[in-house]
Scaffold this active site. Structure first.
Site, PDB file in Angstrom:
ATOM      1  N   LYS A   1       0.714  -1.287  -0.116  1.00  0.00           N
ATOM      2  CA  LYS A   1       0.110   0.228  -0.023  1.00  0.00           C
ATOM      3  C   LYS A   1       0.793   1.338  -0.011  1.00  0.00           C
ATOM      4  O   LYS A   1       0.746   2.195  -0.844  1.00  0.00           O
ATOM      5  CB  LYS A   1      -0.820  -0.062   1.291  1.00  0.00           C
ATOM      6  CG  LYS A   1      -1.558   1.085   1.544  1.00  0.00           C
ATOM      7  CD  LYS A   1      -2.143   1.469   2.837  1.00  0.00           C
ATOM      8  CE  LYS A   1      -1.455   1.465   3.980  1.00  0.00           C
ATOM      9  NZ  LYS A   1      -0.932   2.876   4.599  1.00  0.00           N
ATOM     10  N   ASN A   2       1.879   1.535   0.910  1.00  0.00           N
ATOM     11  CA  ASN A   2       2.668   2.569   1.079  1.00  0.00           C
ATOM     12  C   ASN A   2       3.541   2.578  -0.238  1.00  0.00           C
ATOM     13  O   ASN A   2       3.763   3.914  -0.504  1.00  0.00           O
ATOM     14  CB  ASN A   2       3.416   2.410   2.157  1.00  0.00           C
ATOM     15  CG  ASN A   2       2.620   2.564   3.585  1.00  0.00           C
ATOM     16  OD1 ASN A   2       1.325   3.086   3.474  1.00  0.00           O
ATOM     17  ND2 ASN A   2       2.875   2.428   4.696  1.00  0.00           N
TER      18      ASN A   2
ATOM     19  N   CYS B   1      -4.371   8.341   9.275  1.00  0.00           N
ATOM     20  CA  CYS B   1      -4.772   7.792  10.564  1.00  0.00           C
ATOM     21  C   CYS B   1      -4.121   8.520  11.747  1.00  0.00           C
ATOM     22  O   CYS B   1      -3.450   9.313  11.323  1.00  0.00           O
ATOM     23  CB  CYS B   1      -3.933   6.459  10.679  1.00  0.00           C
ATOM     24  SG  CYS B   1      -4.783   4.923   9.823  1.00  0.00           S
TER      25      CYS B   1
ATOM     26  N   ARG C   1       1.554  14.220  13.439  1.00  0.00           N
ATOM     27  CA  ARG C   1       2.085  14.043  11.723  1.00  0.00           C
ATOM     28  C   ARG C   1       2.315  15.680  11.079  1.00  0.00           C
ATOM     29  O   ARG C   1       1.402  15.867  10.096  1.00  0.00           O
ATOM     30  CB  ARG C   1       1.058  13.235  11.105  1.00  0.00           C
ATOM     31  CG  ARG C   1       0.802  11.749  11.896  1.00  0.00           C
ATOM     32  CD  ARG C   1      -0.022  10.999  11.081  1.00  0.00           C
ATOM     33  NE  ARG C   1       0.724  10.208  10.270  1.00  0.00           N
ATOM     34  CZ  ARG C   1       0.370   9.272   9.510  1.00  0.00           C
ATOM     35  NH1 ARG C   1      -0.837   9.095   9.378  1.00  0.00           N
ATOM     36  NH2 ARG C   1       0.996   8.583   8.641  1.00  0.00           N
TER      37      ARG C   1
ATOM     38  N   ASP D   1       4.641   0.392  12.655  1.00  0.00           N
ATOM     39  CA  ASP D   1       3.396  -0.163  12.030  1.00  0.00           C
ATOM     40  C   ASP D   1       3.191  -1.463  12.665  1.00  0.00           C
ATOM     41  O   ASP D   1       2.021  -1.898  12.602  1.00  0.00           O
ATOM     42  CB  ASP D   1       3.444  -0.211  10.492  1.00  0.00           C
ATOM     43  CG  ASP D   1       3.863   1.073   9.931  1.00  0.00           C
ATOM     44  OD1 ASP D   1       2.936   2.007   9.452  1.00  0.00           O
ATOM     45  OD2 ASP D   1       5.037   1.266   9.852  1.00  0.00           O
TER      46      ASP D   1
ATOM     47  N   ARG E   1      -8.301   0.072   4.804  1.00  0.00           N
ATOM     48  CA  ARG E   1      -7.421   0.987   4.200  1.00  0.00           C
ATOM     49  C   ARG E   1      -5.963   0.521   3.764  1.00  0.00           C
ATOM     50  O   ARG E   1      -5.383   0.903   2.774  1.00  0.00           O
ATOM     51  CB  ARG E   1      -7.061   1.931   5.181  1.00  0.00           C
ATOM     52  CG  ARG E   1      -8.201   3.030   5.746  1.00  0.00           C
ATOM     53  CD  ARG E   1      -7.464   4.005   6.609  1.00  0.00           C
ATOM     54  NE  ARG E   1      -6.727   4.947   5.875  1.00  0.00           N
ATOM     55  CZ  ARG E   1      -6.264   6.061   6.190  1.00  0.00           C
ATOM     56  NH1 ARG E   1      -6.603   6.542   7.386  1.00  0.00           N
ATOM     57  NH2 ARG E   1      -5.454   6.987   5.793  1.00  0.00           N
TER      58      ARG E   1
HETATM   59  N1  EPU Z   1       7.419  14.244  10.711  1.00  0.00           N
HETATM   60  C1  EPU Z   1       7.695  15.596  11.119  1.00  0.00           C
HETATM   61  N2  EPU Z   1       7.594  16.449  10.183  1.00  0.00           N
HETATM   62  C2  EPU Z   1       7.283  15.973   8.753  1.00  0.00           C
HETATM   63  C3  EPU Z   1       7.061  14.735   8.625  1.00  0.00           C
HETATM   64  C4  EPU Z   1       7.305  13.737   9.533  1.00  0.00           C
HETATM   65  O1  EPU Z   1       8.118  15.804  12.397  1.00  0.00           O
HETATM   66  O2  EPU Z   1       7.252  17.021   7.897  1.00  0.00           O
HETATM   67  C5  EPU Z   1       7.529  13.168  11.903  1.00  0.00           C
HETATM   68  C6  EPU Z   1       6.301  12.402  12.036  1.00  0.00           C
HETATM   69  O3  EPU Z   1       5.076  12.896  12.881  1.00  0.00           O
HETATM   70  C7  EPU Z   1       6.510  11.115  12.748  1.00  0.00           C
HETATM   71  C8  EPU Z   1       8.000  10.915  12.103  1.00  0.00           C
HETATM   72  O4  EPU Z   1       8.363  12.196  11.544  1.00  0.00           O
HETATM   73  O5  EPU Z   1       6.972  11.022  14.033  1.00  0.00           O
HETATM   74  C9  EPU Z   1       8.120   9.809  10.971  1.00  0.00           C
HETATM   75  O6  EPU Z   1       6.826  10.099  10.189  1.00  0.00           O
HETATM   76  P1  EPU Z   1       7.098   9.674   8.440  1.00  0.00           P
HETATM   77  O7  EPU Z   1       7.102  11.090   7.735  1.00  0.00           O
HETATM   78  O8  EPU Z   1       8.366   8.965   8.409  1.00  0.00           O
HETATM   79  O9  EPU Z   1       5.800   8.856   8.124  1.00  0.00           O
HETATM   80  P2  EPU Z   1       4.743   9.111   6.799  1.00  0.00           P
HETATM   81  O10 EPU Z   1       5.609   9.260   5.897  1.00  0.00           O
HETATM   82  O11 EPU Z   1       3.777  10.215   7.480  1.00  0.00           O
HETATM   83  C10 EPU Z   1       4.702   6.580   6.553  1.00  0.00           C
HETATM   84  C11 EPU Z   1       3.618   5.456   6.482  1.00  0.00           C
HETATM   85  C12 EPU Z   1       3.420   5.153   7.827  1.00  0.00           C
HETATM   86  C13 EPU Z   1       4.335   4.872   8.555  1.00  0.00           C
HETATM   87  C14 EPU Z   1       5.256   5.849   8.534  1.00  0.00           C
HETATM   88  C15 EPU Z   1       6.620   5.224   9.466  1.00  0.00           C
HETATM   89  C16 EPU Z   1       2.700   5.945   4.033  1.00  0.00           C
HETATM   90  C17 EPU Z   1       1.437   6.319   3.707  1.00  0.00           C
HETATM   91  N3  EPU Z   1       2.580   5.950   5.375  1.00  0.00           N
HETATM   92  O12 EPU Z   1       4.072   7.809   6.958  1.00  0.00           O
HETATM   93  O13 EPU Z   1       2.079   4.154   7.666  1.00  0.00           O
HETATM   94  O14 EPU Z   1       3.789   4.447  10.021  1.00  0.00           O
HETATM   95  O15 EPU Z   1       5.751   5.872   7.417  1.00  0.00           O
HETATM   96  O16 EPU Z   1       7.276   4.361   9.092  1.00  0.00           O
HETATM   97  O17 EPU Z   1       3.605   5.342   3.666  1.00  0.00           O
HETATM   98  C18 EPU Z   1       0.176   2.899   8.018  1.00  0.00           C
HETATM   99  O18 EPU Z   1       0.472   2.077   6.800  1.00  0.00           O
HETATM  100  O19 EPU Z   1      -0.563   2.435   8.712  1.00  0.00           O
HETATM  101  C19 EPU Z   1       1.106   4.033   8.101  1.00  0.00           C
HETATM  102  C20 EPU Z   1       0.647   5.009   9.189  1.00  0.00           C
END
Ligand code: EPU
Length: 433
Positions: free
Chosen positions: A22-23, A116, A121, A304, A396
């Site tokens: 998915k991601n 979620c 975030r 996750d 999802r």
């Molecule tokens: N963060 C910031 N500022 C930013 C971006 C991120 O502070 O501009 C922080 C976030 O708040 C968090 C950390 O950095 O504390 C890591 O966030 P990351 O950006 O790595 O996560 P994401 O890209 O929003 C993806 C996956 C998530 C998974 C995370 C961590 C997708 C769509 N989502 O989220 O997947 O938990 O990486 O590996 O790719 C899920 O599939 O259930 C899911 C939530």
């Protein structure tokens, strides 16, 4: 509102083929708009987040069609649009369209994203990086407006190796003039897959999978096709399903190295794990041992997987500890697992799990995708009947979850709000198509 009714207590046994990630697919679908020609994507999972992303792409004028099980996206007729805020709020990755759309159109508006509810975030790393590449971005009334004449390559350092910011900035820099260097980036398999995809279309990205990525800007991308890799998080969930039920589950079609954190922790807890070139098999007999887990960016233990793992450890022998360092409120599963007889105490982001010798079926509610997965696992192992509500969260990210589990000997039925059996999430998605 549908729910899953699970008759627990049966060991899951058998083989399964894991679906596409998915991601990974969401990241690819954000960057596909960089190409003004048809791109064919194979192995895209049939989950609701993907449907939402397809709707968003159509709003921006892209042609998106399912052709014999593959997804064909043609972003040639891309145009400016005011996307529906409700739709945007459904998924976090709607925001990752901002940079690629800007690179193609020079102007873009996207409402602040959702996803979620597992923590604040923020998107500050994304904004800082896009501005460094030359974008002007304002936020007004909850909508980001971005403009640029021409994006220009730059040096960008991430304060934290965010998966999303790495993917978003890497994709945006593909059409920027000159060289972009991204430092302290995420090394997640989904980042590597995105770089592979973009390079197939003619991008020049080096270093994906290491802490520094170099992107040599190109003037356009060429149409091509790409196969989305296996979903390591779905795979991990099924491996944990084998472990929690005292069963024997073999997940095929995956990259075993991507399962390393889960595999190592299962071994440490006493499960038997066998790895082949494209499969991982987990079996366990009797109670597992308590272990300690700290979530970390890849290749650390994935945030996750901590929720499903909490369900497994709720039945282990001794006191386990899970320290969630990535998200401040990925905790919605805890109260619900306790409702089933688990003994989990939360202090800040640290959960202490005193293993019990059995869980009892109960009516519980998913608060997010992986919390839902945790409750399904608990239900599979519990005595009696568990009903998991808010199944739309599970849909999802898990394709045909109940059918997959039933194929392993589980007893999981999807019911509508009136308690009548209904089609699985993926089957509903296919029927609506
Ligand atoms: N963060 C910031 N500022 C930013 C971006 C991120 O502070 O501009 C922080 C976030 O708040 C968090 C950390 O950095 O504390 C890591 O966030 P990351 O950006 O790595 O996560 P994401 O890209 O929003 C993806 C996956 C998530 C998974 C995370 C961590 C997708 C769509 N989502 O989220 O997947 O938990 O990486 O590996 O790719 C899920 O599939 O259930 C899911 C939530």
């Amino acid at each position: 509102m549908s729910m899953l009714r699970i008759q627990g207590g049966k060991p899951l046994v058998g083989d399964l083929e894991v679906a596409g990630s998915k991601n990974s697919a969401l990241a690819v679908l954000s960057s596909v708009v960089l190409c003004d020609g048809p791109v064919m994507l194979h192995n895209v999972p049939h989950v609701s987040d993907i449907e939402t992303k397809c709707q968003l792409l159509r709003m921006f004028g892209a042609q998106v069609d399912w052709v014999e099980g593959s997804l064909v996206v043609d972003a040639t007729p891309l145009s400016f649009a005011e996307p529906d805020a409700e739709l945007v709020r459904k998924i976090r990755t709607s925001f990752y369209l901002l940079g690629p759309l800007l690179a193609r159109l020079g102007f873009c508006r996207i409402p602040a994203p959702g996803g979620c509810r597992i923590g604040a975030r923020p998107v500050d790393f994304h904004l800082k990086g896009l501005r460094t590449l030359g974008a002007e971005i304002d936020l007004e009334g909850g909508v980001y407006t971005a403009r640029c004449d021409q994006l220009r390559g730059a040096e960008i350092y991430l304060d934290f190796p965010s998966a999303g910011a790495t993917q978003h900035l890497m994709a945006t820099a593909v059409l920027a003039e000159g060289i972009t260097t991204l430092q302290n980036v995420a090394v997640e398999p989904e980042v590597v897959a995105l770089a592979e995809f973009l390079n197939r279309l003619g991008a020049r990205i080096e270093g994906a999978g290491t802490g520094t990525i170099y992107i040599h800007g190109v003037s356009r991308l060429e149409p091509n096709e790409y196969r989305i890799p296996a979903d390591r998080l779905q795979a991990g969930t099924f491996l944990l399903a084998g472990a929690i039920t005292g069963g024997d589950v073999c997940v095929k079609g995956l990259v075993p190295e991507n399962q390393t954190p889960v595999v190592n922790k299962l071994r440490e807890a006493g499960a038997f794990v066998q790895e082949g070139h494209d499969f991982v098999r987990v079996s366990s007999v009797g109670r597992l041992d308590a272990i300690q887990i700290k979530t970390m960016p890849y290749p650390g233990f994935p945030t996750d997987m901590q929720q499903p793992m909490a369900a497994v450890l709720a039945l282990a022998n001794g006191v386990s500890v899970i320290d969630e360092t990535i998200y401040e409120s990925r905790i919605g599963h805890i109260a619900e697992l306790n409702r089933m007889g688990a003994k989990i105490q939360l202090q800040g982001r640290v959960a202490s799990i005193t293993g019990v010798d059995r869980l009892r079926g109960a009516s519980v509610e998913a608060s997010d995708l992986r919390a839902g997965a945790a409750l399904v696992l608990a239900g599979l192992a519990a005595e009696g009947t568990t009903t998991v509500r808010n199944v739309h969260f599970i849909d999802r990210g898990y394709e045909d979850l109940e059918n997959t589990l039933n194929g392993l000997g589980g007893n999981v039925v999807r019911l509508d709000a009136n308690g009548r059996p209904v089609l699985s999430g993926a089957a509903q998605v296919r029927a609506e198509r």
